[in-house]
Write a protein that holds these residues in place. Structure first.
Motif, mmCIF file in Angstrom:
data_model
loop_
_atom_site.group_PDB
_atom_site.id
_atom_site.type_symbol
_atom_site.label_atom_id
_atom_site.label_comp_id
_atom_site.label_asym_id
_atom_site.label_seq_id
_atom_site.Cartn_x
_atom_site.Cartn_y
_atom_site.Cartn_z
ATOM 1 N N ASN B 3 -3.563 -2.156 1.678
ATOM 2 C CA ASN B 3 -4.131 -1.201 0.741
ATOM 3 C C ASN B 3 -3.065 -0.215 0.285
ATOM 4 O O ASN B 3 -2.174 0.160 1.033
ATOM 5 N N GLN B 4 -3.185 0.219 -0.942
ATOM 6 C CA GLN B 4 -2.277 1.226 -1.484
ATOM 7 C C GLN B 4 -2.524 2.565 -0.778
ATOM 8 O O GLN B 4 -3.658 3.024 -0.692
ATOM 9 N N ALA B 5 -1.450 3.163 -0.286
ATOM 10 C CA ALA B 5 -1.598 4.460 0.374
ATOM 11 C C ALA B 5 -1.920 5.537 -0.658
ATOM 12 O O ALA B 5 -1.369 5.538 -1.761
ATOM 13 N N GLN B 6 -2.826 6.413 -0.298
ATOM 14 C CA GLN B 6 -3.235 7.474 -1.226
ATOM 15 C C GLN B 6 -3.033 8.870 -0.658
ATOM 16 O O GLN B 6 -2.998 9.840 -1.397
ATOM 17 N N ALA B 7 -2.925 8.963 0.652
ATOM 18 C CA ALA B 7 -2.732 10.274 1.272
ATOM 19 C C ALA B 7 -1.775 10.132 2.451
ATOM 20 O O ALA B 7 -1.779 9.112 3.154
ATOM 21 N N LEU B 8 -0.957 11.156 2.638
ATOM 22 C CA LEU B 8 -0.029 11.197 3.768
ATOM 23 C C LEU B 8 -0.399 12.418 4.610
ATOM 24 O O LEU B 8 -0.432 13.545 4.098
ATOM 25 N N HIS B 33 -1.752 7.179 5.354
ATOM 26 C CA HIS B 33 -0.586 7.014 6.228
ATOM 27 C C HIS B 33 -0.359 8.332 6.969
ATOM 28 O O HIS B 33 -0.760 9.392 6.491
ATOM 29 N N ALA B 34 0.287 8.240 8.133
ATOM 30 C CA ALA B 34 0.570 9.456 8.905
ATOM 31 C C ALA B 34 2.073 9.581 9.131
ATOM 32 O O ALA B 34 2.805 8.587 9.155
ATOM 33 N N LEU B 35 2.506 10.823 9.287
ATOM 34 C CA LEU B 35 3.935 11.115 9.464
ATOM 35 C C LEU B 35 4.083 12.157 10.567
ATOM 36 O O LEU B 35 3.416 13.189 10.545
ATOM 37 N N ALA B 36 4.930 11.846 11.540
ATOM 38 C CA ALA B 36 5.222 12.818 12.601
ATOM 39 C C ALA B 36 6.721 13.084 12.606
ATOM 40 O O ALA B 36 7.508 12.300 12.068
ATOM 41 N N PHE B 37 7.118 14.178 13.224
ATOM 42 C CA PHE B 37 8.521 14.590 13.220
ATOM 43 C C PHE B 37 9.040 14.726 14.643
ATOM 44 O O PHE B 37 8.463 15.448 15.451
ATOM 45 N N VAL B 109 9.064 13.918 -0.256
ATOM 46 C CA VAL B 109 9.995 12.862 -0.708
ATOM 47 C C VAL B 109 9.454 11.490 -0.300
ATOM 48 O O VAL B 109 9.472 10.536 -1.089
ATOM 49 N N ILE B 110 8.951 11.399 0.915
ATOM 50 C CA ILE B 110 8.397 10.129 1.397
ATOM 51 C C ILE B 110 7.127 9.769 0.613
ATOM 52 O O ILE B 110 6.929 8.606 0.231
ATOM 53 N N ALA B 111 6.294 10.753 0.346
ATOM 54 C CA ALA B 111 5.074 10.506 -0.431
ATOM 55 C C ALA B 111 5.425 9.967 -1.814
ATOM 56 O O ALA B 111 4.811 9.017 -2.299
ATOM 57 N N LYS B 112 6.420 10.567 -2.427
ATOM 58 C CA LYS B 112 6.825 10.117 -3.773
ATOM 59 C C LYS B 112 7.231 8.642 -3.746
ATOM 60 O O LYS B 112 6.887 7.869 -4.635
ATOM 61 N N GLN B 113 7.974 8.268 -2.713
ATOM 62 C CA GLN B 113 8.401 6.868 -2.608
ATOM 63 C C GLN B 113 7.228 5.912 -2.434
ATOM 64 O O GLN B 113 7.292 4.770 -2.868
ATOM 65 N N LYS B 114 6.191 6.395 -1.777
ATOM 66 C CA LYS B 114 5.011 5.551 -1.540
ATOM 67 C C LYS B 114 3.990 5.694 -2.665
ATOM 68 O O LYS B 114 2.886 5.148 -2.565
ATOM 69 N N LEU B 150 10.961 17.647 -7.510
ATOM 70 C CA LEU B 150 10.896 16.187 -7.429
ATOM 71 C C LEU B 150 10.398 15.572 -8.736
ATOM 72 O O LEU B 150 10.344 14.344 -8.856
ATOM 73 N N ALA B 151 10.035 16.405 -9.691
ATOM 74 C CA ALA B 151 9.478 15.913 -10.961
ATOM 75 C C ALA B 151 8.343 14.922 -10.670
ATOM 76 O O ALA B 151 8.331 13.789 -11.148
ATOM 77 N N TYR B 152 7.400 15.392 -9.862
ATOM 78 C CA TYR B 152 6.337 14.527 -9.361
ATOM 79 C C TYR B 152 5.147 15.416 -9.038
ATOM 80 O O TYR B 152 5.314 16.539 -8.582
ATOM 81 N N THR B 153 3.936 14.907 -9.277
ATOM 82 C CA THR B 153 2.757 15.731 -9.044
ATOM 83 C C THR B 153 2.154 15.447 -7.674
ATOM 84 O O THR B 153 1.640 14.354 -7.420
#
Lengths: 224, 224
Positions: B3-8, B33-37, B109-114, B150-153
């Motif tokens: 499925n296409q990711a829609q939220a991070l 999708h989830a992101l941890a640091f 940045v990661i969201a933009k790529q996805k 990022l020129a991205y919404t």
């Protein structure tokens, strides 16, 4: 005891940031520190030149390891397998997503630690590079964001924002440091002193032409 | 085809970000999708718990290496030699300068790529932690900065911003995932399941008390 630092200059080793360094020293003669970023850039010569320029200017230079930035997105400045292209209506392939966002944010944290309240960056809207993170509206927004997020009052100075390359060259002459340009690196192809053919070299040459001054960089003869 | 990711979702392994994960799945059942640091945090258990929670929720988790953040400034969360203190009128010693600034910028940045346009973060003004980078004015300013740079919404969703811990607990019950809290990590002392005495444990306990619900975490007996 060393002088208290008052300004932090983001020094890339290029013409614009070197001009900012000269400007910062004009305002804070004994209070300037410089910061460069090792972000896995294709042309390591930039960092070597930044160090030479800092030495000539007599300011301490910190080179921060930000090679993690190269892994974040794919682009031509960090990936040698990609060609450098500038397509109308698209972001140039040299764009590293968020580069100035991270550089200025890192600089802000370091500035806070040093009790520095002024950051200098050579970003410029006039050269039409198409980078959204070089624009005045972005810098202004980031400045507010950093002040809120760090609970600290910083000023991001962008003295070159609305200058043409020719005006920047004239400014550097007025500051008495045109000779520093002999050590700046401009060429996108990583050729030292410069290929004279890439968009960056052409922009630089036009700047000196407009300023009616001679570039102190000794170019090689070019065989096309 | 996935499925296409829609939220991070920025998932720390704590109660608030886990609630955000449940909320995101409510809105985008198959697109989270989830992101941890990994920022060199003192308590590695946080990342282990984040992985467990992501597994239970059935979402892919990316753990991004941001250990460079630990070197930027000195604080108690990454430096085990410093005590954890919360002094009135001063930033708590657990404050990592710019932590959310960098986390949200990296996530963007990661969201933009996805091709993801929604970020979820569990930041909250109500718990009075004193972190300037958890406040609504900061998040709003950063949101604008990221969109410009990022020129991205992107939209940074902060659904817990104005909730008390008790209200967050009730929300999680309403979402039907109170049991996920058994796997969240809260304790500042790194004790699993929790020391019941540090400010974070006390805040958690008060939240369940206010919600009149039982914490699914099985606490150890404490000898003061």
């Amino acid at each position: 005891m060393p002088n208290q630092a008052q300004a932090l200059v983001l020094l890339s080793g290029g013409q614009d940031s070197t001009t900012c360094l000269a400007l910062a020293l004009e305002e804070f003669p004994n209070g300037v520190h410089a910061l460069a970023f090792d972000y896995g850039q294709r042309h390591r010569i930039e960092l070597e030149q930044a160090q030479k320029i800092a030495n000539i200017a007599g300011v301490p230079l910190q080179i921060l390891d930000t090679r993690w930035l190269a892994g974040l997105s794919t682009n031509a400045l960090t990936d040698p397998t990609l060609p450098i292209t500038h397509l109308d209506g698209k972001l140039p392939s040299t764009f590293v997503d968020g580069r100035n966002l991270f550089f200025l944010s890192l600089a802000a944290v370091i500035a806070k630690q040093k009790n520095i309240h002024t950051l200098y960056t050579g970003v410029c809207e006039t050269d039409f590079s198409g980078y959204p993170d070089c624009r005045a509206d972005f810098i202004q927004s980031l400045n507010q964001t950093l002040n809120l997020g760090l609970a600290y009052t910083l000023k991001i100075a962008t003295p070159l924002m609305w200058l043409t390359k020719g005006e920047t060259v004239l400014l550097m002459q007025k500051l008495g440091h045109l000779d520093w340009y002999a050590h700046t690196h401009t060429c996108y192809e990583g050729i030292r002193p410069g290929c004279r053919q890439c968009p960056a070299c052409l922009l630089r040459l036009k700047g000196f032409e407009d300023a009616q001054l001679k570039d102190p960089l000794e170019y090689r003869a070019v065989t096309p």
